[in-house]
Write an enzyme that holds these catalytic residues in place. Structure first.
Site, PDB file in Angstrom:
ATOM      1  N   ASP A 224       0.826  -1.213   0.000  1.00 49.30           N
ATOM      2  CA  ASP A 224       0.000   0.000   0.000  1.00 49.30           C
ATOM      3  C   ASP A 224       0.861   1.265   0.000  1.00 49.30           C
ATOM      4  O   ASP A 224       0.662   2.158   0.833  1.00 49.30           O
ATOM      5  CB  ASP A 224      -0.924   0.013   1.217  1.00 49.30           C
TER       6      ASP A 224
ATOM      7  N   GLU B  11     -11.638  -0.076  -2.911  1.00 49.11           N
ATOM      8  CA  GLU B  11     -10.792   0.501  -1.868  1.00 49.11           C
ATOM      9  C   GLU B  11      -9.671   1.294  -2.528  1.00 49.11           C
ATOM     10  O   GLU B  11      -9.643   1.456  -3.747  1.00 49.11           O
ATOM     11  CB  GLU B  11     -10.194  -0.603  -0.979  1.00 49.11           C
TER      12      GLU B  11
END
Length: 362
Positions: A52, A262
């Site tokens: 991420d 997301e």
């Protein structure tokens, strides 16, 4: 006068051939995926697992704020319990392709008063001499909230605020500062990110573990809120980020190749706002373009095809007139919860659309 050959000159051809053979035998083969594909890029670091990656340029250097993957021995499930991250480490580099420094722990979940576990994908921002680290984690009741910590250094250590941001929920904060000076946080994630449990305005533990399973209705929307002047609170209630199709109609819940799942990330180029995100269960990075930071954003296409591994979560940053995509895969571990951050150049077509990137070489 002719020189007589010595033992050294007589054996020189043999030594050259032997040396070449040794060099060839010790050359490492190019890494390949389990199905034999060659990777487009290699991991930024190999000593730890990071995912991420939220990249920013501060003081002429690239800083990457990733989640720090660890192996907690938890089996994979749809709610992401296997992602048991408990601290943050910052990466930095002077230039793309240069050496990457892994900095000491920036903050641990034990130093976040309101949090209990799972420090997931963070983001960072800078304003007036202070660096801000935005951190999603479960609170003491198991509900995901988003908190903030501050430091005078981009690499920390960071000190957390005592409480999460008021009105925050779900995961994946991404803070975008516009050319006007205003900053906005984009956030949200379905399934383990709990966004579906907030669809009626308050937390509903019985709302389901994945999405709303309403494929013929508008998909769940990510959220956006303008930040307060001190960057520690929302200046307004969060509102929906609407992603629409070519006809201006909201994308439907059943449109899994295009709808939001997301990993929101916003950037601005040539006066246009690019809202980028992950489609989750179909494993694409996608983007939509709008005329202001609130949207609506017209779905435009995919940025990155599926990587090795389940998740896709990214960031996009400009450095010295070139654009870069940061993403992750499971090259080093072959396990979905142990990921490695990578980067590759992002290019645009003359009309402002993004050229699709294949994470594997042709």
């Amino acid at each position: 006068m002719r020189l007589r050959p010595t033992a050294l000159t007589a054996t020189l051809p043999f030594l050259l051939v032997a040396g070449l053979a040794l060099a060839q035998s010790t050359t490492k083969p190019e890494p390949r995926s389990p199905d034999g594909k060659r990777y487009l890029a290699q991991p930024l670091v190999t000593k730890i697992y990071v995912a991420d990656p939220s990249a920013h340029v501060f003081n002429g250097k690239i800083y990457v704020y990733p989640s720090h993957d660890v192996d907690a021995g938890i089996p994979d499930d749809d709610l992401g319990n296997q992602y048991a991250m408990h601290d943050y480490r910052v990466l930095s580099m002077d230039r793309p392709g240069g050496p990457v420094t892994i900095h000491p722990v920036a903050i641990d979940v034990k130093q976040i008063p309101w949090a209990s576990k799972q420090t997931w994908a963070p983001d960072a921002a800078y304003k007036n001499g202070t660096y801000y680290l935005y951190m999603p984690a479960r609170d003491k009741q198991g509900v995901f909230r988003i908190g903030v910590a501050t430091s005078k250094s981009p690499t920390g250590p960071f000190k957390a605020e005592a409480q999460p941001i008021r009105g925050s929920y779900s995961i994946d904060p991404a803070v975008f500062t516009d050319t006007t000076g205003e900053s906005y946080m984009y956030f949200g994630g379905i399934w383990g990110g709990q966004l579906q449990r907030w669809s009626k305005g308050s937390f509903d533990p019985n709302a389901g573990d994945t999405d709303l399973k309403q494929d013929d209705r508008p998909a769940l929307s990510p959220k956006v809120a303008r930040m307060s002047a001190d960057m520690k609170q929302f200046a307004e209630p969060p509102r929906d980020v609407q992603i629409v199709d070519e006809a201006g109609k909201p994308l439907l819940g059943g449109d899994h190749d295009r709808r939001f799942f997301e990993a929101a990330w916003m950037f601005k180029r040539a006066g246009k706002y690019y809202f980028t995100y992950s489609t989750g269960d179909t494993h694409f990075l996608a983007y939509a373009i709008g005329d202001n930071p609130y949207g609506p954003f017209r779905y435009t296409g995919h940025i990155l095809s599926p990587v090795q591994g389940w998740t896709s979560h990214h960031s996009i940053v400009q450095f010295q007139n070139r654009w870069w995509l940061f993403y992750h895969d499971t090259q080093l571990s072959n396990k979905n919860h142990l990921r490695s951050a990578k980067m590759t150049e992002l290019t645009f077509n003359p009309d402002g659309t993004i050229r699709l990137i294949d994470p594997f070489k042709k």
